[in-house]
Design a protein around this motif. Structure first.
Motif, PDB file in Angstrom:
ATOM      1  N   ALA A   1       0.846  -1.198   0.000  1.00  0.00           N
ATOM      2  CA  ALA A   1       0.000   0.000   0.000  1.00  0.00           C
ATOM      3  C   ALA A   1       0.882   1.250   0.000  1.00  0.00           C
ATOM      4  O   ALA A   1       0.601   2.222  -0.717  1.00  0.00           O
ATOM      5  CB  ALA A   1      -0.928   0.001   1.214  1.00  0.00           C
ATOM      6  N   ILE A   2       1.956   1.210   0.776  1.00  0.00           N
ATOM      7  CA  ILE A   2       2.911   2.325   0.791  1.00  0.00           C
ATOM      8  C   ILE A   2       3.540   2.492  -0.587  1.00  0.00           C
ATOM      9  O   ILE A   2       3.651   3.607  -1.097  1.00  0.00           O
ATOM     10  CB  ILE A   2       3.985   2.106   1.880  1.00  0.00           C
ATOM     11  CG1 ILE A   2       3.371   2.280   3.261  1.00  0.00           C
ATOM     12  CG2 ILE A   2       5.172   3.044   1.696  1.00  0.00           C
ATOM     13  CD1 ILE A   2       4.274   1.849   4.406  1.00  0.00           C
ATOM     14  N   VAL A   3       3.939   1.390  -1.201  1.00  0.00           N
ATOM     15  CA  VAL A   3       4.538   1.453  -2.540  1.00  0.00           C
ATOM     16  C   VAL A   3       3.534   2.032  -3.545  1.00  0.00           C
ATOM     17  O   VAL A   3       3.896   2.883  -4.371  1.00  0.00           O
ATOM     18  CB  VAL A   3       5.033   0.064  -2.988  1.00  0.00           C
ATOM     19  CG1 VAL A   3       5.452   0.073  -4.448  1.00  0.00           C
ATOM     20  CG2 VAL A   3       6.182  -0.398  -2.101  1.00  0.00           C
ATOM     21  N   ALA A   4       2.287   1.622  -3.468  1.00  0.00           N
ATOM     22  CA  ALA A   4       1.263   2.133  -4.387  1.00  0.00           C
ATOM     23  C   ALA A   4       1.078   3.637  -4.206  1.00  0.00           C
ATOM     24  O   ALA A   4       0.949   4.382  -5.199  1.00  0.00           O
ATOM     25  CB  ALA A   4      -0.056   1.402  -4.163  1.00  0.00           C
ATOM     26  N   ILE A   5       1.071   4.095  -2.973  1.00  0.00           N
ATOM     27  CA  ILE A   5       0.951   5.535  -2.701  1.00  0.00           C
ATOM     28  C   ILE A   5       2.150   6.277  -3.284  1.00  0.00           C
ATOM     29  O   ILE A   5       1.996   7.316  -3.930  1.00  0.00           O
ATOM     30  CB  ILE A   5       0.819   5.790  -1.189  1.00  0.00           C
ATOM     31  CG1 ILE A   5      -0.538   5.299  -0.689  1.00  0.00           C
ATOM     32  CG2 ILE A   5       1.017   7.275  -0.865  1.00  0.00           C
ATOM     33  CD1 ILE A   5      -0.651   5.231   0.823  1.00  0.00           C
TER      34      ILE A   5
END
Length: 87
Positions: free
Chosen positions: A72-76
């Motif tokens: 999720a952090i990578v997607a953000i």
């Protein structure tokens, strides 16, 4: 730009090192690095270092809750990158 590249190098090196230290502590049954701290390093730009550590050291790869938060952090970060550098 040089400052940004230096910052990214340092934060990714630090993230990789902390993942490696946590893996070592896990094997020794010692005091671990909290997932919150690992994810915080990733959030502030160390996701590449964290990802390399996860792959190379096989650390945190079987814990689905951690992987969901990590990706999720990578997607953000990817979304922000494309928004900022969209031309």
């Amino acid at each position: 730009m040089k400052f940004l590249l230096l910052y990214l190098f340092i934060i990714n090196y630090l993230a990789f090192t902390m993942f490696a230290y946590d893996k070592e502590q896990a094997l020794k049954h010692g005091r671990r690095v909290s997932e919150k701290n690992l994810l915080t390093l990733c959030f502030f730009g160390g996701s590449l270092g964290g990802w390399f550590a996860m792959r190379k050291l096989r650390h945190k790869i079987s814990k689905d809750s951690f992987k969901v938060k990590f990706f999720a952090i990578v997607a953000i970060q990817v979304s922000v990158f494309f928004i900022v550098f969209k031309r």
